[in-house]
Every structure is written in structure tokens, then in C-alpha cells.
Scaffold this motif. Structure first.
Motif: not given
Length: 408
Positions: A391-408
Motif C-alpha cells: 500500500r505504500s508504493y515505495r518501490r517507485h521511489d527509485k524513479l525519483a533519482a533517475g529515468p532508467q530505473a525499473k519498478t513494478g
């Protein structure tokens, strides 16, 4: 010279079966827009969510993890729990903590009861089979989904997270300030802003062809799918809703849309507004491409699954989607054409229409609401746990650092 009242032609998307029937039987009036109205709508395709985008800028400015910590504190305890909150957070929470003057608690309560009553027909058919699968026909809105992870692996988790959030916002008390529906909506909004920021930084993002990523027009369309498509999808399964019940549901999603960051000028206020928005979406957004096919296939899964019950469930969902989207759209999404299973879906719909008649008796509707709530919660909780939902969706936080990160 063209008159300002000249109506645009009906989009091809709406001319075929079954949408031509939906418009004739369910739409309240002539929905065709004028060129000026379409232009006004299209301007929103170049706008993101300024308040949430500001929060992402704050997260990027502060040390790693600090911005998210401040956001979570304000979500769970209110902005006053922070001694010296950044201006971006103050502006964001001022908007979400303000109850609009038009908010009617009685309508919210009724809409929640209606949503509970849809039970498995809403959460198991209308939501994935019409709202989500139909939403994939909007190819420009598909681009961020395709660009942020392994589709086939992540589709079940995304579906269960979406279904869990949907239940949270349509459960009693779910939209109270610190309830799961309210706080979950703020987290979804931030997640959208993080993904939007990442897409904007991608060198291959085609702003001319795909518009601004996760833009206002698309956000309003998403809310429309949870209201209009869900109601129509449940009606297709034999459920019935009064005009008062439908009005309440649109009122509920108007408020959720505000929490989600949809511009108030764009958010439908009632059922006719929502149908007009649907027409504009069909005219400008429902343009399927290869990404539409990829997402639909990821959602509907492999029909050769070893689990027999899962094969039947997927076949039934695909058959339902084909019936409510029409053969042309279903073919574009690669959905199976299983005639016996389509007949089974139609049979269930016919049975449900008969089972709706006892609701005329006192207390039966309330009983249906409680059964529906129990069944949909149990159905989704199992899938949420099995797919590792968060419910936190924290896995997407890495996208804030750069455009190439992949997440689900």
C-alpha cells in the motif's frame, strides 16, 4: 465560417457494438462535443499535477529518504505534525485537507453502500474486465505502464493493489482523513507524480505524440473508469442502480478525483458530465497500439496455466471483456474468442437480473451490501498477499533519482 455550436462527428470507437447500444440506452443526452470543447479538453493533456509534482521536486532536493519521511508523517499525522514543513508539502496538504463546499456526506455513504453491493461482480469483472482492460485502449496513457517494469510479472500485483485501493476508498469510513482510503489515495497520487517525473526525463519520451505523461486528461479518464465504467460493467452483469444511486457514485468519485489531483474544472460533477468526458476520451485518447496489446495480454495472462480454476477464471474474464468491449476492440487486445464461456457470462448476467428482484423486499439490499463487502474483501486480500502487494508504493521511489530505473 463554422458555427461555434457545430458538433463533432461521433468517434469510430463509439459507432460499433456494444458502445453504440450503451450510448443509446444509458447515456442521458447527445454527448457530441464542439471543436471548441474538444480544444478546451485537449489543453489538459499538457498539464501534470503541479502540487504533487512539487512534492517530487522536494523529495529530489532533500537527502535520500528525508522527503518521503516528511510526506509519510504528514499523511499519517497531518501537516501540523511537522515543525517546519517545506512549502511544497504545505501547499499539497492544504489542498487535500480542504473539504469542498459541495461535498455531501449522505451521498458519500450511499455511494459506498452501492459499491459494496457490487461485490465480486464489480471487483472481479467490471474493474479488471471493463475499466482496466478498456482503459488499455488509451495507448498514450499506456506508455508509463509499459516503461516502468516487467508487464507479465507485475500485472497481478498492480491489479491487486488497484483493487485493494478501490475497496479502501469505497468502504465505510474509508475517506475519513486518516483512514486507509484517504491516505492510500495520497500515496497513489505521489506515486503517479514520481512516475511522471521519471517519464519527463526520459530522452525517448515523445511529448508530441504521447502528450505530457500522466496528464490531467488521462487522470480524469482514470477516475471516469472507476465510476462510469464500473457502473456500466456491473449493469452488464445484471445489477441495477437507481438514478439516486448513480448520482451518489459520481459524487463520490468527484471527491476522490479532487484528492487524486484532477483539476476541478475537468472533474465531472454528475452523470451527464461523466458521459461527455467519456465521449471526449473516446475521441482523443482511445487509440490502441502495440502497447495496448502488451498490457491486455499481461493482465489476462496465459490461458495454459497449470491451475484449472485459474484457467477458467481467466477465460471467463476475457469472455466478459470481449462482450463489453466488442469484437473489434477485443481483437486489437488479443482477447480469446471463447463462445461457450461468453454464453456462460451471459447466463450469469441473466440470473443476476432475476436475483435483483428480491431487493424490493425490506432488508434485502442491506444484506446484499454486507455479502458483497465480505466477498470482495476476501477475494482481493488473498491476491494482494500472494502477489506481494504494498500500500505504500515505495518501490517507485527509485524513479525519483533517475529515468532508467525499473519498478513494478
Amino acid at each position: 465560417m463554422t458555427s461555434t455550436n457545430t458538433k463533432l462527428p461521433t468517434p469510430p470507437f463509439l459507432k460499433g457494438f456494444p458502445f453504440n447500444v450503451f450510448l443509446r440506452l444509458l447515456a442521458p443526452r447527445d454527448l457530441r462535443a464542439t471543436p471548441a470543447q474538444r480544444d478546451a479538453f485537449r489543453r489538459y493533456a499538457q498539464i501534470g499535477d503541479p502540487l504533487a509534482d512539487g512534492v517530487v521536486t522536494m523529495i529530489q532536493r532533500l537527502p535520500t529518504g528525508e522527503g518521503r519521511r516528511l510526506f509519510e508523517t504528514a499523511v499519517e499525522h497531518g501537516i501540523d505534525a511537522l515543525d517546519d514543513p517545506p512549502a511544497e508539502l504545505v501547499a499539497f496538504f492544504e489542498q487535500v485537507d480542504t473539504r469542498p463546499y459541495w461535498l455531501d456526506d449522505d451521498k458519500i455513504e450511499l455511494a459506498i453502500r452501492v459499491s459494496m453491493r457490487t461485490g465480486l461482480w464489480g471487483i472481479g469483472f467490471a474493474l479488471p474486465g471493463l475499466a482496466l482492460t478498456g482503459g488499455y485502449l488509451a495507448s498514450k496513457a499506456d506508455k508509463p505502464l509499459v516503461g516502468t517494469g516487467d508487464l507479465r510479472r507485475m500485472a497481478p500485483r498492480r491489479l491487486n493493489e488497484t483493487a485493494t485501493w478501490y475497496i479502501d476508498v469505497t468502504s465505510p469510513g474509508g475517506l475519513e482523513r486518516f483512514a486507509a482510503g484517504f491516505t492510500g489515495t495520497l500515496r497513489v497520487r505521489l506515486m503517479h507524480a514520481i512516475v511522471r517525473s521519471a517519464m519527463c526525463r526520459r530522452p525517448d519520451w515523445d511529448f508530441e505524440q504521447w502528450d505530457h505523461p500522466l496528464n490531467q486528461a488521462q487522470m480524469s479518464g482514470t477516475v471516469m473508469l472507476f465510476s462510469l465504467a464500473n457502473l456500466v460493467g456491473c449493469q452488464a452483469m445484471g445489477l441495477r442502480f437507481s438514478a439516486r444511486e448513480r448520482e451518489a457514485v459520481y459524487h463520490l468519485w468527484r471527491y476522490i478525483g479532487q484528492l487524486m489531483g484532477v483539476d476541478p474544472e475537468l472533474m465531472p460533477a454528475n452523470e451527464p458530465d461523466t458521459w461527455r468526458l467519456f465521449w471526449l476520451q473516446a475521441d482523443t485518447e482511445f487509440l490502441p497500439d502495440e502497447d495496448s496489446l502488451k498490457l491486455a495480454q499481461a493482465l489476462h495472462g496465459d490461458q495454459d496455466d497449470d491451475d484449472a480454476a485459474m484457467r477458467v477464471a481467466r477465460a471467463m474474464l476475457s469472455s466478459y471483456s470481449r462482450l463489453v468491449l466488442g469484437n473489434r476492440n477485443a481483437d486489437q487486445l488479443g482477447l480469446a474468442d471463447n463462445k461457450p464461456m461468453q454464453a456462460a457470462v451471459l447466463g450469469i448476467s441473466a440470473v443476476n437480473r432475476v436475483l435483483e428482484l428480491p431487493r424490493l423486499l425490506p432488508g434485502v439490499t442491506r444484506l446484499n451490501e454486507e455479502i458483497g463487502q465480505w466477498s470482495r474483501r476476501r477475494f482481493v486480500q488473498r491476491g494482494f498477499t500472494e502477489t506481494g502487494g504494498d500500500r505504500s508504493y515505495r518501490r517507485h521511489d527509485k524513479l525519483a533519482a533517475g529515468p532508467q530505473a525499473k519498478t513494478g
